[in-house]
Design a protein around this motif. Structure first.
Motif, PDB file in Angstrom:
ATOM      1  N   LYS A   1      52.353  45.591  47.270  1.00 41.85           N
ATOM      2  CA  LYS A   1      53.773  45.297  47.469  1.00 41.85           C
ATOM      3  C   LYS A   1      53.964  44.479  48.756  1.00 41.85           C
ATOM      4  O   LYS A   1      54.779  43.563  48.798  1.00 41.85           O
ATOM      5  N   ARG A   2      53.189  44.775  49.798  1.00 42.59           N
ATOM      6  CA  ARG A   2      53.260  44.033  51.065  1.00 42.59           C
ATOM      7  C   ARG A   2      52.972  42.544  50.828  1.00 42.59           C
ATOM      8  O   ARG A   2      53.617  41.678  51.407  1.00 42.59           O
ATOM      9  N   ASP A   3      51.994  42.243  49.953  1.00 39.39           N
ATOM     10  CA  ASP A   3      51.666  40.851  49.638  1.00 39.39           C
ATOM     11  C   ASP A   3      52.867  40.150  49.003  1.00 39.39           C
ATOM     12  O   ASP A   3      53.176  39.005  49.336  1.00 39.39           O
ATOM     13  N   VAL A   4      53.531  40.839  48.097  1.00 36.01           N
ATOM     14  CA  VAL A   4      54.699  40.261  47.421  1.00 36.01           C
ATOM     15  C   VAL A   4      55.819  40.014  48.430  1.00 36.01           C
ATOM     16  O   VAL A   4      56.459  38.962  48.420  1.00 36.01           O
TER      17      VAL A   4
ATOM     18  N   VAL B   1      53.772  32.159  46.339  1.00 33.99           N
ATOM     19  CA  VAL B   1      52.987  32.566  45.175  1.00 33.99           C
ATOM     20  C   VAL B   1      51.734  33.307  45.649  1.00 33.99           C
ATOM     21  O   VAL B   1      51.250  33.078  46.756  1.00 33.99           O
ATOM     22  N   ILE B   2      51.250  34.196  44.792  1.00 34.45           N
ATOM     23  CA  ILE B   2      50.027  34.939  45.095  1.00 34.45           C
ATOM     24  C   ILE B   2      48.983  34.557  44.055  1.00 34.45           C
ATOM     25  O   ILE B   2      49.228  34.678  42.851  1.00 34.45           O
ATOM     26  N   LEU B   3      47.823  34.089  44.529  1.00 33.28           N
ATOM     27  CA  LEU B   3      46.690  33.831  43.640  1.00 33.28           C
ATOM     28  C   LEU B   3      45.755  35.020  43.754  1.00 33.28           C
ATOM     29  O   LEU B   3      45.284  35.345  44.847  1.00 33.28           O
ATOM     30  N   ALA B   4      45.514  35.673  42.631  1.00 30.14           N
ATOM     31  CA  ALA B   4      44.677  36.873  42.612  1.00 30.14           C
ATOM     32  C   ALA B   4      43.469  36.618  41.723  1.00 30.14           C
ATOM     33  O   ALA B   4      43.623  36.310  40.541  1.00 30.14           O
ATOM     34  N   PHE B   5      42.280  36.723  42.305  1.00 27.76           N
ATOM     35  CA  PHE B   5      41.072  36.484  41.536  1.00 27.76           C
ATOM     36  C   PHE B   5      40.260  37.768  41.396  1.00 27.76           C
ATOM     37  O   PHE B   5      39.781  38.324  42.384  1.00 27.76           O
ATOM     38  N   ASN B   6      40.123  38.213  40.167  1.00 29.37           N
ATOM     39  CA  ASN B   6      39.265  39.347  39.828  1.00 29.37           C
ATOM     40  C   ASN B   6      39.629  40.628  40.588  1.00 29.37           C
ATOM     41  O   ASN B   6      38.750  41.398  40.963  1.00 29.37           O
ATOM     42  N   VAL B   7      40.936  40.807  40.848  1.00 31.30           N
ATOM     43  CA  VAL B   7      41.423  42.020  41.505  1.00 31.30           C
ATOM     44  C   VAL B   7      42.602  42.578  40.709  1.00 31.30           C
ATOM     45  O   VAL B   7      43.223  41.865  39.928  1.00 31.30           O
ATOM     46  N   GLY B   8      42.903  43.834  40.930  1.00 33.43           N
ATOM     47  CA  GLY B   8      44.035  44.458  40.261  1.00 33.43           C
ATOM     48  C   GLY B   8      45.348  44.152  40.966  1.00 33.43           C
ATOM     49  O   GLY B   8      45.374  43.574  42.048  1.00 33.43           O
ATOM     50  N   ILE B   9      46.423  44.559  40.319  1.00 36.42           N
ATOM     51  CA  ILE B   9      47.760  44.403  40.901  1.00 36.42           C
ATOM     52  C   ILE B   9      48.401  45.789  40.896  1.00 36.42           C
ATOM     53  O   ILE B   9      48.574  46.394  39.834  1.00 36.42           O
ATOM     54  N   ASP B  10      48.729  46.294  42.085  1.00 26.20           N
ATOM     55  CA  ASP B  10      49.353  47.615  42.185  1.00 26.20           C
ATOM     56  C   ASP B  10      50.670  47.624  41.418  1.00 26.20           C
ATOM     57  O   ASP B  10      51.361  46.610  41.343  1.00 26.20           O
ATOM     58  N   GLU B  11      51.027  48.776  40.873  1.00 23.69           N
ATOM     59  CA  GLU B  11      52.240  48.902  40.059  1.00 23.69           C
ATOM     60  C   GLU B  11      53.494  48.520  40.847  1.00 23.69           C
ATOM     61  O   GLU B  11      54.350  47.800  40.343  1.00 23.69           O
ATOM     62  N   ASP B  12      53.577  48.984  42.103  1.00 26.74           N
ATOM     63  CA  ASP B  12      54.763  48.642  42.900  1.00 26.74           C
ATOM     64  C   ASP B  12      54.800  47.151  43.251  1.00 26.74           C
ATOM     65  O   ASP B  12      55.872  46.570  43.437  1.00 26.74           O
ATOM     66  N   ALA B  13      53.642  46.498  43.277  1.00 25.81           N
ATOM     67  CA  ALA B  13      53.597  45.043  43.505  1.00 25.81           C
ATOM     68  C   ALA B  13      54.145  44.305  42.279  1.00 25.81           C
ATOM     69  O   ALA B  13      54.873  43.313  42.417  1.00 25.81           O
ATOM     70  N   LYS B  14      53.816  44.795  41.082  1.00 25.25           N
ATOM     71  CA  LYS B  14      54.345  44.195  39.843  1.00 25.25           C
ATOM     72  C   LYS B  14      55.872  44.300  39.829  1.00 25.25           C
ATOM     73  O   LYS B  14      56.573  43.336  39.521  1.00 25.25           O
ATOM     74  N   GLU B  15      56.370  45.488  40.162  1.00 24.50           N
ATOM     75  CA  GLU B  15      57.820  45.716  40.171  1.00 24.50           C
ATOM     76  C   GLU B  15      58.507  44.820  41.195  1.00 24.50           C
ATOM     77  O   GLU B  15      59.533  44.199  40.899  1.00 24.50           O
TER      78      GLU B  15
ATOM     79  N   THR C   1      61.764  40.087  42.940  1.00 25.69           N
ATOM     80  CA  THR C   1      61.885  38.954  43.868  1.00 25.69           C
ATOM     81  C   THR C   1      61.549  37.617  43.211  1.00 25.69           C
ATOM     82  O   THR C   1      61.655  36.576  43.860  1.00 25.69           O
ATOM     83  N   LYS C   2      61.109  37.667  41.947  1.00 26.70           N
ATOM     84  CA  LYS C   2      60.710  36.460  41.212  1.00 26.70           C
ATOM     85  C   LYS C   2      59.561  35.707  41.909  1.00 26.70           C
ATOM     86  O   LYS C   2      59.523  34.484  41.928  1.00 26.70           O
ATOM     87  N   ILE C   3      58.619  36.468  42.455  1.00 26.59           N
ATOM     88  CA  ILE C   3      57.409  35.899  43.067  1.00 26.59           C
ATOM     89  C   ILE C   3      56.310  35.925  42.010  1.00 26.59           C
ATOM     90  O   ILE C   3      56.027  36.964  41.427  1.00 26.59           O
ATOM     91  N   ASP C   4      55.701  34.755  41.765  1.00 28.00           N
ATOM     92  CA  ASP C   4      54.630  34.676  40.772  1.00 28.00           C
ATOM     93  C   ASP C   4      53.329  35.225  41.336  1.00 28.00           C
ATOM     94  O   ASP C   4      52.940  34.901  42.465  1.00 28.00           O
ATOM     95  N   ILE C   5      52.658  36.051  40.521  1.00 24.17           N
ATOM     96  CA  ILE C   5      51.303  36.509  40.822  1.00 24.17           C
ATOM     97  C   ILE C   5      50.418  35.906  39.734  1.00 24.17           C
ATOM     98  O   ILE C   5      50.530  36.285  38.561  1.00 24.17           O
TER      99      ILE C   5
END
Length: 181
Positions: free
Chosen positions: A125-128, A143-157, A162-166
């Motif tokens: 969530k801090r990243d978002v 924008v957040i570029l994520a390679f071969n890592v998970g996305i925490d549930e609160d980060a998805k929310e 905030t309409k930030i693309d992951i």
């Protein structure tokens, strides 16, 4: 056993080696109960498994040095400084290993993309929130570029709110192509 030094998210740590294990040749793996054999020493390019307390804290893909190496702390710190060097503005990059981070950083720099934050591990969530703060400075960098890592549930929310693309991928060129779109 020798003492080795390695990088963690909290700085440099040292530990005493319990065992060095080399993989057995492929034909022996099928015939053996163990896939490794013990060795007394290894050279720089050898594939090896190191058994030592505290290694679970090591940053994946980071340098491991003998504490007998002169200025080992300086060398480890220099590597971390180079790998995690960032710009004042730019995208956020999250990867699974240092090697991936280095490769993606070089590719992004080659196409003129700045990186304001680099970390190993899941998108949080801090990243978002950091990407959202970047939106006011440079909307293209929010924008957040994520390679071969998970996305925490609160980060998805938070990214939906905030309409930030992951952009999450497990193929290096795919994550670059997704960003270009």
């Amino acid at each position: 056993g020798d003492t080795i030094a390695f990088s963690t998210l909290n700085g440099i740590k040292t530990t005493k080696i319990k065992a060095l294990l080399k993989p057995k040749p492929l034909q022996e793996i099928r015939e053996s109960t163990s896939k490794f054999f013990f060795v007394d020493s290894v050279s720089a390019a050898a594939g090896v498994k190191v058994s030592a307390p505290g290694l679970e804290e090591a940053i994946p893909g980071s340098l491991v040095l003998s504490t007998k190496v002169k200025n080992y702390e300086l060398e480890l710190n220099q590597e971390m400084k180079e790998v995690f060097e960032v710009d004042k503005t730019g995208i956020i990059l999250k990867t699974d290993t240092i090697g991936t981070m280095e490769a993606l950083s070089k590719l992004l720099k080659s196409i003129g993309v700045n990186i304001s934050k680099k970390e190993i591990g899941n998108v949080t969530k801090r990243d978002v929130l950091d990407a959202f703060a970047m939106k006011a400075i440079d909307p293209y960098s929010a924008v957040i570029l994520a390679f071969n890592v998970g996305i925490d549930e609160d980060a998805k929310e938070e990214s939906q709110a905030t309409k930030i693309d992951i952009l999450s991928e497990n193929i290096i060129y795919q994550v670059i192509d997704d960003y270009k779109r």
